[in-house]
Design an enzyme around this catalytic site. Structure first.
Site, PDB file in Angstrom:
ATOM      1  N   SER A   1     -60.555  25.918  16.277  1.00  0.00           N
ATOM      2  CA  SER A   1     -59.838  25.976  17.182  1.00  0.00           C
ATOM      3  C   SER A   1     -61.284  26.646  18.931  1.00  0.00           C
ATOM      4  CB  SER A   1     -58.513  24.666  17.464  1.00  0.00           C
ATOM      5  OG  SER A   1     -58.651  24.348  18.934  1.00  0.00           O
TER       6      SER A   1
ATOM      7  N   ARG B   1     -47.923  19.639  27.238  1.00  0.00           N
ATOM      8  CA  ARG B   1     -48.133  20.204  25.990  1.00  0.00           C
ATOM      9  C   ARG B   1     -48.174  18.848  24.722  1.00  0.00           C
ATOM     10  NH1 ARG B   1     -49.059  23.235  21.830  1.00  0.00           N
ATOM     11  NH2 ARG B   1     -47.382  23.265  19.771  1.00  0.00           N
TER      12      ARG B   1
ATOM     13  N   ASP C   1     -59.488  15.222  12.144  1.00  0.00           N
ATOM     14  CA  ASP C   1     -60.188  16.317  13.341  1.00  0.00           C
ATOM     15  C   ASP C   1     -60.847  15.392  13.981  1.00  0.00           C
ATOM     16  OD1 ASP C   1     -59.861  17.846  14.902  1.00  0.00           O
ATOM     17  OD2 ASP C   1     -60.472  19.592  14.229  1.00  0.00           O
TER      18      ASP C   1
ATOM     19  N   HIS D   1     -57.138  17.207  13.409  1.00  0.00           N
ATOM     20  CA  HIS D   1     -56.568  19.263  13.949  1.00  0.00           C
ATOM     21  C   HIS D   1     -56.075  20.413  13.348  1.00  0.00           C
ATOM     22  CE1 HIS D   1     -59.121  21.911  16.577  1.00  0.00           C
ATOM     23  NE2 HIS D   1     -58.036  22.715  16.958  1.00  0.00           N
ATOM     24  N   ASP D   2     -54.772  20.228  13.512  1.00  0.00           N
ATOM     25  CA  ASP D   2     -54.136  21.468  12.632  1.00  0.00           C
ATOM     26  C   ASP D   2     -53.945  21.525  11.705  1.00  0.00           C
ATOM     27  OD1 ASP D   2     -52.888  22.321  15.483  1.00  0.00           O
ATOM     28  OD2 ASP D   2     -50.773  21.155  15.040  1.00  0.00           O
TER      29      ASP D   2
END
Lengths: 395, 395
Positions: free
Chosen positions: A162, A232, A335, A368-369
């Site tokens: 990232s 967040r 992602d 993505h994580d």
């Protein structure tokens, strides 16, 4: 180095982990892309393992937006494992029995490195919005200063996912001779309009919170917890795939048999997001969030490199021309924040300059994580790449 | 009908458009899924064209989350064209020279129909959070009351996109005999975890605004503009595709040659989003946003239908069993909010009960909002389906 000191504190750290702070004094300013010279600068970092005699086994691990230097040790605030514990440690793909691993909190961060929470020497108060806007280039320049201070001429590897991957790419463009091998993971060479848009929502959420006080909150009074939590929450959705959200939560209800016809967290996904938001504010600074998202939005490696070369325009390939670094680029199928197409652009640019590059798109539904999670193919990719690179380096 | 009155106001409306309000009194409560009986209920709606003698040419158009009854007339607040002006009007696919088109503001809305801004007869103050939580089923039940009050036994067609499409599906499940043809566009039979997550971010943004005052703002004092704007910004990103954002904005700067190293809207996408947020608060109520997003999150047609049938579980096909309605389902390739897979589930359920259904996935890079935009294939799809259905109906 004059005015430079290293403080080491191993208390409470996992075996082989060292918590350090390096201070660059007023006579060693950090030159920022904005033109500002920032001083003093403190850099908080962790190391794991031992630097070998010829200082050739150093691996720099770069953290993401909300990460920090605690890559492979228990986090001092949350008590959780380091964010890349799976990858960094004894016997892990980035093996701390073989390599000396450095992870530093980025400039602008809030985990010990100088950022908007630091004291502004001009006012003796926290910088707040007086802190200069920083870039990915500035983060990497600060890292390069530390690496130099540690006497390391060339890093064996620079790796990160990232925003960490952006730093990897920046390293390879700005200091090609100082990077033997590089692993940019789940990243992009520039931020897309959609990426910028999500960040802007987060920033507006923070700035909409009256407790933000134009960045001048100072810890003694109100803190923009609600705005930061909303930021967040919005960001967190982008880190997960639709499939992962469906698999983990679906439409499952939270500790109830039926919806309540109210605005409580009826659904598990709501409860989960609220938890993500509320725990985040305990460990992250709202102004840091503004500065770091801004740095990511500004990132456009082709344009940045051209500007530094004094050119009006330039291609991404230009940024890598002449590189002798060995690259391993990795992306994940699900992602959607930094989709594979972004990694392919990096690979195409590297191919255009005949760089040594391998590329893998990893099948994953984790979004993505995935770069932080249990992904055997990522594990094997890093293990294989580090092993081959170490042989090539004679390690 | 006792206690029912219709107020007609044609001032300032496009030719053939009528602005109406229908009032159901205390003796005609709206039965809500939550168990509450809501009364009185006012329904604000627009009509276009003329109802024929046998009342067989009525088309009900259902609006989306932030839409309203102004489908095909100049909007009284924004001065802009109606949201489905392209599709509804003389000579348009839903031809107001042939059909009598009705579009009503949903229950819970803020454009004239009873919602949280209405006066609560129990307190003589605006409902605010005292307003009962409503569902897509409740919206449709209110529409059915109005359609009945207008003496229309069967609607020739029910059409809508996004939340409008949910209402279309609900109509077909709850009142199958009263819908001759149906066009659910860019929609889903239930809200996914990701859909709920984005809505929850919006709700939390509103609730984080101290001016929200637990929903008790009343117009005379502070209004949660900032929270509502953030909610709108987050949602707006989901309405557009990554490709559309790239094409429209990319990394273009807003009226400047270089980034400013600050937190102004350097990028056009930031400026655009801020504008979307700030204009939205002029025409939409924050509590309505909470209620309507909640209704969408609660929507799960298979489960809702099963519950009404007194069953523990049921399939989506069960909700449509026995239907004689003609369906045309449409989705867009770049819609990631309600992707084609959601429409396919509806089509599979309809096929399972041998319904008359056509399905088209329209190639578009415009994302979810494509149903509101210039999409020739959608235009032709609606034109063709309405034409064929009218022939079948003998119109």
């Amino acid at each position: 180095m004059t005015n430079a000191e290293t403080i080491t504190d191993t208390e409470g750290q996992a075996s082989g982990a060292q918590a350090c702070v390096h201070r660059f004094g007023m006579d060693q300013p950090l030159q920022l892309d904005s033109g500002v010279k920032l001083a003093p600068v403190e850099i908080a970092y962790q190391t794991y393992g031992t630097l070998n005699a010829d200082k050739s086994n150093a691996v720099l691990v770069c953290h993401a937006l909300t990460g920090d230097q605690h890559a492979a040790n228990r986090h001092p605030v949350t008590g959780k494992d380091g964010w890349w514990n799976r990858m960094v440690g004894p016997g892990r793909p980035i093996d701390t029995d073989r390599f000396f691993v450095i992870c530093q909190n980025v400039i602008g961060g809030c985990s010990g490195t100088t950022g908007p929470t630091a004291i502004n020497p001009a006012t003796d108060k926290p910088y707040g919005l007086e802190f200069p806007v920083i870039t990915i280039g500035d983060m990497v320049r600060a890292q390069a200063m530390l690496v130099e201070a540690l006497g390391i001429e060339q890093l064996f590897c620079v790796a990160g996912g990232s925003m960490g991957g952006m730093q990897v790419l920046e390293w390879c463009a700005s200091y090609p001779e100082r990077v033997f091998s590089a692993m940019p993971i789940a990243t992009a060479a520039r931020h897309s309009a959609q990426n910028i848009a999500f960040h802007e929502v987060g920033r507006q959420a923070i700035m909409a919170d009256p407790n933000w006080q134009a960045g001048a909150y100072d810890g003694s009074d109100a803190y923009p917890s609600k705005g930061l939590a909303v930021a967040r929450m919005a960001a967190h959705i982008t880190y997960l795939s639709e499939a992962a959200l469906h698999r983990k939560f679906g439409r499952n209800l939270q500790d109830r048999d039926a919806v309540t016809y109210g605005f409580d967290a009826d659904f598990q996904i709501e409860s989960y997001l609220r938890y993500q938001g509320s725990t985040f504010v305990d460990r992250f600074d709202a102004n840091s969030y503004l500065y770091i998202t801004r740095a990511m939005d500004y990132f456009d490696l082709a344009a940045d490199h051209a500007r530094r070369m004094g050119c009006d325009t330039g291609t991404l390939a230009d940024a890598f021309r002449g590189t002798e670094t060995r690259f391993c680029v990795a992306s994940f199928t699900s992602d959607w924040l930094y989709p594979t197409s972004e990694s392919r652009q990096v690979v195409h640019a590297l191919n255009a300059v005949a760089a040594n590059v391998s590329f893998v798109e990893i099948e994953s539904d984790k979004g993505h994580d995935a770069f932080l999670l249990d992904e055997p193919e990522l594990h094997d990719t890093i293990l294989g790449f580090i092993g081959a690179s170490a042989r090539a380096r004679g390690l």
